[in-house]
Write a protein that holds these residues in place. Structure first.
Motif, PDB file in Angstrom:
ATOM      1  N   ALA A  47     114.960  57.407 124.299  1.00 60.06           N
ATOM      2  CA  ALA A  47     116.420  57.544 123.660  1.00 60.06           C
ATOM      3  C   ALA A  47     117.575  57.029 124.779  1.00 60.06           C
ATOM      4  CB  ALA A  47     116.917  58.927 122.879  1.00 60.06           C
ATOM      5  N   ILE A  48     117.598  57.590 125.774  1.00 58.57           N
ATOM      6  CA  ILE A  48     118.582  57.052 126.587  1.00 58.57           C
ATOM      7  C   ILE A  48     118.485  55.739 127.130  1.00 58.57           C
ATOM      8  CG2 ILE A  48     119.351  57.363 128.969  1.00 58.57           C
ATOM      9  CD1 ILE A  48     118.492  60.567 128.956  1.00 58.57           C
ATOM     10  N   VAL A  49     117.171  55.338 127.329  1.00 59.27           N
ATOM     11  CA  VAL A  49     117.081  53.781 127.646  1.00 59.27           C
ATOM     12  C   VAL A  49     117.613  52.940 126.491  1.00 59.27           C
ATOM     13  CG1 VAL A  49     115.554  52.139 128.119  1.00 59.27           C
ATOM     14  CG2 VAL A  49     115.337  54.194 129.326  1.00 59.27           C
ATOM     15  N   LEU A  50     117.160  53.398 125.357  1.00 58.83           N
ATOM     16  CA  LEU A  50     117.248  52.778 124.088  1.00 58.83           C
ATOM     17  C   LEU A  50     119.055  52.559 124.045  1.00 58.83           C
ATOM     18  CD1 LEU A  50     116.307  51.064 121.631  1.00 58.83           C
ATOM     19  CD2 LEU A  50     116.435  53.323 120.364  1.00 58.83           C
ATOM     20  N   ALA A  51     119.831  53.677 124.118  1.00 59.97           N
ATOM     21  CA  ALA A  51     121.324  53.461 124.123  1.00 59.97           C
ATOM     22  C   ALA A  51     121.837  52.609 125.079  1.00 59.97           C
ATOM     23  CB  ALA A  51     121.688  54.901 124.391  1.00 59.97           C
ATOM     24  N   VAL A  52     121.183  52.651 126.479  1.00 56.55           N
ATOM     25  CA  VAL A  52     121.637  51.792 127.315  1.00 56.55           C
ATOM     26  C   VAL A  52     121.667  50.565 127.084  1.00 56.55           C
ATOM     27  CG1 VAL A  52     121.061  50.914 129.828  1.00 56.55           C
ATOM     28  CG2 VAL A  52     121.411  53.325 129.347  1.00 56.55           C
ATOM     29  N   LEU A  53     120.214  50.098 126.392  1.00 56.79           N
ATOM     30  CA  LEU A  53     120.216  48.552 125.915  1.00 56.79           C
ATOM     31  C   LEU A  53     120.964  48.383 124.620  1.00 56.79           C
ATOM     32  CD1 LEU A  53     116.353  48.340 126.367  1.00 56.79           C
ATOM     33  CD2 LEU A  53     117.782  47.167 127.562  1.00 56.79           C
TER      34      LEU A  53
END
Length: 137
Positions: A47-53
């Motif tokens: 979820a953190i990576v998805l938000a960064v993207l």
């Protein structure tokens, strides 16, 4: 400093703890229950990576398939690791499973035509010797 060293160091540290903590975890819950909670932990990072993207990951059929296969293999390996570390010594199980790069090296050689130098070959041989000596006790 080469650009890959810092992320590789992060991998080393994270995976070092990743291999140790399950020994403690499986004292309190079963390997299958641990896998459920580990999956939840993985979803937090996802979820953190998805938000960064900005919620726009790359889209490619082959890439998605390979990434899903990687995730499934990683989790299946993690579940096997949990069962192994539950009854085995964490030091021996972690050393034994740390030979997994040998499979990666073989696949790189066979499928990607990556070469193995004499020096690397000697390193592979010493890895086998080390795991034999470490697990023979």
């Amino acid at each position: 400093m080469k650009t890959w060293i810092l992320p590789a160091l992060g991998t080393l540290v994270c995976w070092g703890f990743w291999a140790f903590i399950p020994k403690l975890t499986t004292r309190y819950i079963s390997p299958m229950s641990a896998m459920v909670y580990e999956s939840m932990g993985a979803m937090v990072i996802g979820a953190i990576v998805l938000a960064v993207l900005h919620f726009r990951p790359d889209v490619s059929g082959k890439g998605i398939f390979l990434a899903l296969a990687t995730g499934m293999l990683g989790m299946a390996g993690g579940l096997c690791f949990l069962f192994a570390v539950r009854s085995g010594k964490v030091s021996v199980v972690a050393m034994f499973t740390s030979l997994s790069p040998l499979i990666t090296i073989a696949l790189g050689y066979l499928l990607l035509n990556e070469t193995i130098t004499l020096k690397e070959g000697l390193g592979i041989l010493t890895a086998f010797i080390a795991i034999y000596l470490f697990s023979a006790s």
